[in-house]
Scaffold this active site. Structure first.
Site, PDB file in Angstrom:
ATOM      1  CG  HIS A   1      -2.983  -0.814 -10.653  1.00  0.00           C
ATOM      2  ND1 HIS A   1      -4.136  -1.084  -9.546  1.00  0.00           N
ATOM      3  CD2 HIS A   1      -1.899  -0.718  -9.926  1.00  0.00           C
ATOM      4  CE1 HIS A   1      -3.691  -1.130  -8.457  1.00  0.00           C
ATOM      5  NE2 HIS A   1      -2.162  -1.059  -8.306  1.00  0.00           N
TER       6      HIS A   1
ATOM      7  CG  HIS B   1       1.188  -2.464  -8.751  1.00  0.00           C
ATOM      8  ND1 HIS B   1       0.949  -1.140  -8.334  1.00  0.00           N
ATOM      9  CD2 HIS B   1       2.230  -2.198  -9.931  1.00  0.00           C
ATOM     10  CE1 HIS B   1       1.763  -0.331  -8.794  1.00  0.00           C
ATOM     11  NE2 HIS B   1       2.433  -0.966  -9.687  1.00  0.00           N
TER      12      HIS B   1
ATOM     13  CG  ASP C   1      -0.490  -5.015  -4.386  1.00  0.00           C
ATOM     14  OD1 ASP C   1      -0.362  -4.578  -5.589  1.00  0.00           O
ATOM     15  OD2 ASP C   1      -0.718  -4.209  -3.610  1.00  0.00           O
ATOM     16  CG  HIS C   2      -4.108  -4.236  -6.806  1.00  0.00           C
ATOM     17  ND1 HIS C   2      -5.258  -3.433  -6.515  1.00  0.00           N
ATOM     18  CD2 HIS C   2      -3.168  -3.846  -6.264  1.00  0.00           C
ATOM     19  CE1 HIS C   2      -4.822  -2.653  -5.447  1.00  0.00           C
ATOM     20  NE2 HIS C   2      -3.419  -2.770  -5.407  1.00  0.00           N
TER      21      HIS C   2
HETATM   22 ZN   LIG Z   1      -0.802  -0.522  -7.110  1.00  0.00          ZN
END
Ligand SMILES: [Zn+2]
Length: 264
Positions: A62, A64, A66-67
């Site tokens: 996804h 975000h 932090d990914h």
């Molecule tokens: Zn997330």
């Protein structure tokens, strides 16, 4: 070995990042790897170099940051291809995937499972069992955690529950690799709901031991999640009784659990 040094021997290399995120590097043949949710490019580049691996592919669960924060740098430095579920919000994306699609990377087959809930666009990646890996491997991003599930940010409880049910139908021995290490906190929450659940107590003691020994709390297995993760047990009489909702539908029980976890 320091607790933050990733384990390099297996085909899945778990790289702790940003405090509690996990990046996964998967060596799918002698010289090539893919990476799942690379939040930090330098950590990935170091391991590629140490292990003499070429990075061919980024799989994003996804959008975000932090990914995905390391995605552009990895693409620039390795020429890898970026695959994910969101054309607008995933940086550098080359290929947008859909539910049920099978990706062939080297000799492995990876099934895309659409799992909205945490975010509107979210997928999990299921590496089907093969000669190389007898267990299937599931990267769950922020949908399913060990002992928990992701926060519902862009969807309703029904979407998340339906997504979790899809994952729960995978084989018992599927190895679960999730996007964050929230494992201890998740089992503490589970015990706040069912203080006498022996299986959860056992898991909590095992993960504490693993952490003390400098091991990661991943992977789990689907059978362990089905027996200890309260969010996958919302349809059981035990959970309904624990929440004093004996007549409720699984979805209502799930939504109540999620509300309680949000303020735990
Ligand atoms: Zn997330």
């Amino acid at each position: 070995m320091s607790p933050h040094h990733p384990k390099i021997s297996d085909s899945v290399i778990t790289i702790p990042a940003l405090g509690d995120n996990f990046i996964y590097l998967y060596r799918y043949n002698q010289s090539s790897a893919l990476v799942v949710d690379p939040s930090d490019a330098s950590l990935v580049l170091n391991i590629l170099k140490e292990s003499a691996l070429d990075l061919t592919t980024v799989l994003a669960t996804h959008h975000h940051w932090d990914h995905t924060a390391g995605t552009i740098e990895l693409k620039e430095k390795t020429g890898c291809k970026v695959i994910g579920p969101d054309k607008q919000r995933i940086p550098g994306i080359d290929c947008v995937v859909k539910d049920g699609e099978i990706l062939t990377i080297g000799n492995i087959k990876i099934q895309v499972i659409d799992t909205p809930g945490h975010t509107r666009t979210a997928v999990c990646y299921y590496v089907q069992p093969s000669n190389n890996n007898k267990n299937g491997i599931l990267w769950t991003g922020d949908t399913l955690f060990i002992g928990g599930c992701g926060r519902i940010l862009e969807c309703d409880a029904r979407s998340m529950w339906d997504s979790l049910l899809k994952l729960a139908s995978l084989p018992d021995d599927t190895l679960i690799y999730c996007g964050h290490d929230y494992t201890v906190e998740n089992y503490q929450f589970a015990l706040s709901i069912e203080p006498d659940n022996q299986a959860v107590k056992q898991c909590l003691s095992e993960v504490r031991q693993a952490q003390r020994a400098g091991r990661q709390t991943v992977p789990s297995t689907m059978s362990r999640e089905r027996t200890t993760n309260p969010f996958l047990r919302a349809d059981t009489p035990e959970l309904k009784t624990a929440l004093n909702m004996p007549q409720a539908q699984a979805l209502e029980v799930f939504a109540e659990l999620r509300r309680r976890k949000d303020v735990f």
